[in-house]
Design an enzyme around this catalytic site. Structure first.
Site, PDB file in Angstrom:
ATOM      1  N   LYS A 200       0.177  -1.421   6.122  1.00  0.00           N
ATOM      2  CA  LYS A 200       0.336  -0.298   7.041  1.00  0.00           C
ATOM      3  C   LYS A 200      -1.001  -0.002   7.730  1.00  0.00           C
ATOM      4  O   LYS A 200      -1.071   0.160   8.924  1.00  0.00           O
ATOM      5  CB  LYS A 200       0.844   0.920   6.270  1.00  0.00           C
ATOM      6  CG  LYS A 200       1.091   2.127   7.123  1.00  0.00           C
ATOM      7  CD  LYS A 200       1.636   3.287   6.312  1.00  0.00           C
ATOM      8  CE  LYS A 200       1.549   4.562   7.161  1.00  0.00           C
ATOM      9  NZ  LYS A 200       1.951   5.751   6.433  1.00  0.00           N
ATOM     10  N   GLU A 206      -7.420  -5.692  -0.891  1.00  0.00           N
ATOM     11  CA  GLU A 206      -6.685  -6.761  -1.575  1.00  0.00           C
ATOM     12  C   GLU A 206      -5.952  -7.646  -0.570  1.00  0.00           C
ATOM     13  O   GLU A 206      -6.015  -8.879  -0.622  1.00  0.00           O
ATOM     14  CB  GLU A 206      -5.648  -6.167  -2.547  1.00  0.00           C
ATOM     15  CG  GLU A 206      -6.222  -5.512  -3.780  1.00  0.00           C
ATOM     16  CD  GLU A 206      -6.538  -4.031  -3.575  1.00  0.00           C
ATOM     17  OE1 GLU A 206      -6.719  -3.602  -2.408  1.00  0.00           O
ATOM     18  OE2 GLU A 206      -6.626  -3.318  -4.584  1.00  0.00           O
ATOM     19  N   GLY A 261       3.989   4.433   3.097  1.00  0.00           N
ATOM     20  CA  GLY A 261       3.967   3.056   2.597  1.00  0.00           C
ATOM     21  C   GLY A 261       5.039   2.798   1.546  1.00  0.00           C
ATOM     22  O   GLY A 261       5.750   1.791   1.593  1.00  0.00           O
ATOM     23  N   ARG A 262       5.192   3.704   0.597  1.00  0.00           N
ATOM     24  CA  ARG A 262       6.147   3.453  -0.498  1.00  0.00           C
ATOM     25  C   ARG A 262       7.595   3.693  -0.072  1.00  0.00           C
ATOM     26  O   ARG A 262       8.516   3.559  -0.865  1.00  0.00           O
ATOM     27  CB  ARG A 262       5.785   4.282  -1.724  1.00  0.00           C
ATOM     28  CG  ARG A 262       5.570   5.760  -1.453  1.00  0.00           C
ATOM     29  CD  ARG A 262       4.864   6.434  -2.620  1.00  0.00           C
ATOM     30  NE  ARG A 262       4.477   7.802  -2.336  1.00  0.00           N
ATOM     31  CZ  ARG A 262       3.338   8.158  -1.762  1.00  0.00           C
ATOM     32  NH1 ARG A 262       2.487   7.243  -1.362  1.00  0.00           N
ATOM     33  NH2 ARG A 262       3.055   9.435  -1.574  1.00  0.00           N
ATOM     34  N   GLU A 347       3.143   7.919  -7.423  1.00  0.00           N
ATOM     35  CA  GLU A 347       2.223   8.113  -6.296  1.00  0.00           C
ATOM     36  C   GLU A 347       2.696   9.304  -5.459  1.00  0.00           C
ATOM     37  O   GLU A 347       1.892  10.014  -4.865  1.00  0.00           O
ATOM     38  CB  GLU A 347       2.131   6.844  -5.429  1.00  0.00           C
ATOM     39  CG  GLU A 347       0.922   6.847  -4.506  1.00  0.00           C
ATOM     40  CD  GLU A 347       0.712   5.540  -3.755  1.00  0.00           C
ATOM     41  OE1 GLU A 347       1.532   5.214  -2.890  1.00  0.00           O
ATOM     42  OE2 GLU A 347      -0.291   4.844  -4.023  1.00  0.00           O
ATOM     43  N   HIS A 378      13.611  -5.336 -28.144  1.00  0.00           N
ATOM     44  CA  HIS A 378      12.862  -6.025 -29.200  1.00  0.00           C
ATOM     45  C   HIS A 378      11.390  -5.688 -29.134  1.00  0.00           C
ATOM     46  O   HIS A 378      10.554  -6.412 -29.676  1.00  0.00           O
ATOM     47  CB  HIS A 378      13.100  -7.535 -29.083  1.00  0.00           C
ATOM     48  CG  HIS A 378      14.559  -7.858 -29.242  1.00  0.00           C
ATOM     49  ND1 HIS A 378      15.125  -8.111 -30.481  1.00  0.00           N
ATOM     50  CD2 HIS A 378      15.571  -7.877 -28.344  1.00  0.00           C
ATOM     51  CE1 HIS A 378      16.432  -8.312 -30.311  1.00  0.00           C
ATOM     52  NE2 HIS A 378      16.727  -8.174 -29.027  1.00  0.00           N
ATOM     53  N   LYS A 502     -11.370   3.510  -4.588  1.00  0.00           N
ATOM     54  CA  LYS A 502     -11.675   2.527  -3.535  1.00  0.00           C
ATOM     55  C   LYS A 502     -13.128   2.671  -3.087  1.00  0.00           C
ATOM     56  O   LYS A 502     -13.824   1.673  -2.868  1.00  0.00           O
ATOM     57  CB  LYS A 502     -10.752   2.744  -2.328  1.00  0.00           C
ATOM     58  CG  LYS A 502      -9.295   2.416  -2.609  1.00  0.00           C
ATOM     59  CD  LYS A 502      -8.460   2.585  -1.350  1.00  0.00           C
ATOM     60  CE  LYS A 502      -6.981   2.570  -1.673  1.00  0.00           C
ATOM     61  NZ  LYS A 502      -6.111   2.764  -0.524  1.00  0.00           N
TER      62      LYS A 502
HETATM   63  O1  F6P Z   1      -3.906   2.780  -2.166  1.00  0.00           O
HETATM   64  C1  F6P Z   1      -2.599   3.205  -2.154  1.00  0.00           C
HETATM   65  C2  F6P Z   1      -1.890   2.709  -0.927  1.00  0.00           C
HETATM   66  O2  F6P Z   1      -2.378   3.355   0.203  1.00  0.00           O
HETATM   67  C3  F6P Z   1      -0.394   2.890  -1.026  1.00  0.00           C
HETATM   68  O3  F6P Z   1       0.019   4.157  -0.716  1.00  0.00           O
HETATM   69  C4  F6P Z   1       0.095   1.826  -0.104  1.00  0.00           C
HETATM   70  O4  F6P Z   1       1.445   1.518  -0.292  1.00  0.00           O
HETATM   71  C5  F6P Z   1      -0.832   0.698  -0.478  1.00  0.00           C
HETATM   72  O5  F6P Z   1      -2.074   1.315  -0.733  1.00  0.00           O
HETATM   73  C6  F6P Z   1      -1.002  -0.374   0.560  1.00  0.00           C
HETATM   74  O6  F6P Z   1      -1.457   0.142   1.774  1.00  0.00           O
HETATM   75  P1  F6P Z   1      -1.363  -0.673   3.113  1.00  0.00           P
HETATM   76  O7  F6P Z   1       0.063  -0.947   3.389  1.00  0.00           O
HETATM   77  O8  F6P Z   1      -2.007   0.197   4.157  1.00  0.00           O
HETATM   78  O9  F6P Z   1      -2.139  -1.950   2.928  1.00  0.00           O
END
Ligand code: F6P
Length: 538
Positions: A200, A206, A261-262, A347, A378, A502
């Site tokens: 987003k 990452e 995002g979620r 979140e 289990h 972060k």
């Molecule tokens: O760090 C949390 C977050 O902002 C989430 O809310 C989001 O889904 C995820 O990181 C990934 O963010 P992006 O889609 O901007 O890479």
């Protein structure tokens, strides 16, 4: 600040005191039609909530609460596009992505429709083989590079609805740990691999790190210069930034700041779903979520499936003392559901101040956990049955079991229902003594066989794991999460708590690479950093 308006606080507290000392089986005795009354159906889902420590007085008080706290109006505000994400001054219009009350949002709806149409064109063209990799070979694999909301939803759906309908196999890489990407790419061919860079913000470390490494992998595979763009798709609110990566404009799909995002799998974030499962499956997923939206909009609180789910968790958490919520899908295909729900609920509702910044005097979201049955039986079910922790649970059971060994599927369903019953009935001291005696235990040791039972839980049945039912299930949890936020007076659409880590990660990078000796850190973190550096000097 009390969580419940004063007029209802006493009624709910008193009802909880009474119910804590009652057995759920006893509630069935006094109310024989309980199984049919404490039940709600919508969009291919059935919620059986008869096995909760709940009676008609408590239930009526909770239904009154839903009106006092204006849950139906809150849902109208959500789908109506009001600025309910107050800290970020935005609406939260994920429901529009599946066409819900689209007539109220003509401009946004046009952008959604336009994006869906563009996605469908690209997906069809990849499937037909018209759009190929740079050497003209059809794509065989799609790798989604994203994290959090840009990963968990599509990963859940692709895992649940695996299909032979398309030539593409979906893979998901989220972790910055290079092992994640490397192990995924090890068996793939650069010429036939398509990457979706899904972010987003287009600034998540990452995802960008994995995208850079994926580009290098393509280049090492002989795909150079602008040809790399033929292997990339971007999904983001920052379309210009994606352009800097030489991704052709027709491969860049927009996302909007009014989608959290979620809550975004229904947008172009879901393109890996459409690529792996076919456009029709993606559309059917949206249709299922839309049906659940319309149900939520129209149904009164007593018949409103996500509202009931929210009221039950509110009751369990705030009046009966549950501090975790365990989700137990009896389907391997739903194995990723707990992971998805962890982000959705924790979140969203893991907050400690109200929407207006007032510190809260009560707990907010319970810890959510779980895994596909029967595996947990289990491992951690021992704690569920005999531990001292208080929890609430959702057991999820698809009814039409699909293909595969019928006997094994029957056994799976038997375990789901057995666990539901065992959680309720437990084993009495008398039964424990009898069992212990048979096994030669002395009287006091027999207590090891006693199980308290009386664990409140819901049974969530899906007609089958179809795209429609899955869409409805996910939408139900989305709305449950929102209703809980309204009840707790918090904003479920921001996530300020993730920022500090972060920022410090950026500083720690400098410490670990030895470029910043000025940064002041505590001795313990410094010792660990030095240990890592010592282990990584070559
Ligand atoms: O760090 C949390 C977050 O902002 C989430 O809310 C989001 O889904 C995820 O990181 C990934 O963010 P992006 O889609 O901007 O890479």
């Amino acid at each position: 600040m009390a969580i419940t308006p004063a007029a209802l606080q006493d009624a709910l507290t008193q009802a909880a005191e009474v119910l804590k000392s009652q057995r759920i089986e006893g509630l069935f005795d006094t109310s024989p039609d309980r199984a049919s009354r404490y039940r709600c159906e919508a969009a291919g889902l059935t919620l059986d909530f008869s096995k909760h420590q709940l009676d008609d007085d408590a239930w009526q008080a909770l239904l009154t609460l839903s009106n006092t706290q204006a849950l139906p109006a809150a849902f109208a505000s959500l789908i109506g596009g009001e600025m309910i994400n107050t800290s970020e001054h935005r609406p939260a219009l994920h429901t529009l992505l599946r066409g819900t009350v689209s007539d109220q949002h003509p401009e946004k709806s046009e952008a959604v429709e336009d994006t869906l149409a563009r996605m469908a064109v690209l997906v069809d063209s990849v499937h037909s083989g018209e759009t190929t990799g740079s050497s003209g070979q059809p794509f065989a694999d799609v790798v989604n590079l994203g994290i959090g909301g840009s990963d968990l939803g599509p990963r859940l759906v692709c895992g649940a609805l695996q299909s032979e309908a398309t030539p593409l196999k979906a893979h998901f890489v989220a972790n910055i740990d290079p092992d994640d990407l490397d192990s995924t790419l090890a068996s793939l061919d650069p010429e036939t691999t398509l990457f979706v860079i899904c972010s987003k913000s287009f600034s998540t470390e990452e995802t960008l790190s994995n995208a850079e490494r994926a580009m290098r992998w393509l280049q090492a595979g002989g795909i150079q210069g602008p040809a790399v763009g033929a292997h990339l798709i971007a999904v983001t609110t920052q379309v210009t930034k994606a352009g800097d990566w030489h991704i052709p404009p027709e491969r860049c799909f927009p996302l909007w700041d009014w989608v959290g995002g979620r809550y975004s799998l229904w947008s172009a974030v879901g393109i890996s779903i459409a690529l792996a499962l076919g456009w029709q499956s993606f559309q059917r997923l949206l249709d299922g979520a839309h049906s659940l939206d319309m149900h939520t909009h129209a149904a009164s609180p007593a018949d409103n499936l996500p509202m009931i789910m929210a009221l039950l968790e509110f009751w369990q958490t705030h009046y009966l003392g549950a501090d975790t919520h365990v989700v137990l899908p009896y389907s391997q295909r739903l194995a990723h559901l707990p992971d998805f729900l962890q982000q959705l609920t924790m979140e969203s509702n893991g907050k400690r101040v109200s929407s207006s910044g007032e510190p809260l005097a009560y707990d907010t979201a319970p810890v959510l956990w779980g895994s596909a049955g029967t595996i947990g039986q289990h491992s951690y079910y021992q704690l569920l049955h005999q531990g001292t922790r208080s929890f609430s649970a959702d057991i999820i059971l698809p009814l039409r079991s699909g293909e595969g060994d019928r006997d094994a599927r029957r056994a799976l369903a038997a375990h789901a229902l057995a666990q539901s019953r065992a959680l309720m009935v437990g084993r009495t001291l008398e039964e424990a003594r009898q069992l212990g005696a048979e096994r030669g235990f002395d009287k006091s040791a027999c207590r090891q066989f006693e199980l308290p039972g009386n664990h409140s839980h819901s049974l969530v049945m899906m007609d089958a794991i179809t795209p429609e039912c899955l869409g409805a299930l996910i939408a139900a949890y989305e709305h449950k999460t929102y209703f809980l936020a309204v009840l707790m007076g918090i904003n479920p659409f921001d996530q300020w708590g993730v920022e500090l880590g972060k920022i410090i990660a950026g500083q720690m990078q400098s410490v670990l690479s030895g470029t910043d000796s000025e940064f002041k850190i505590d001795p313990a973190t410094l010792a660990a950093a030095n240990a890592w550096r010592a282990a990584n000097t070559d």
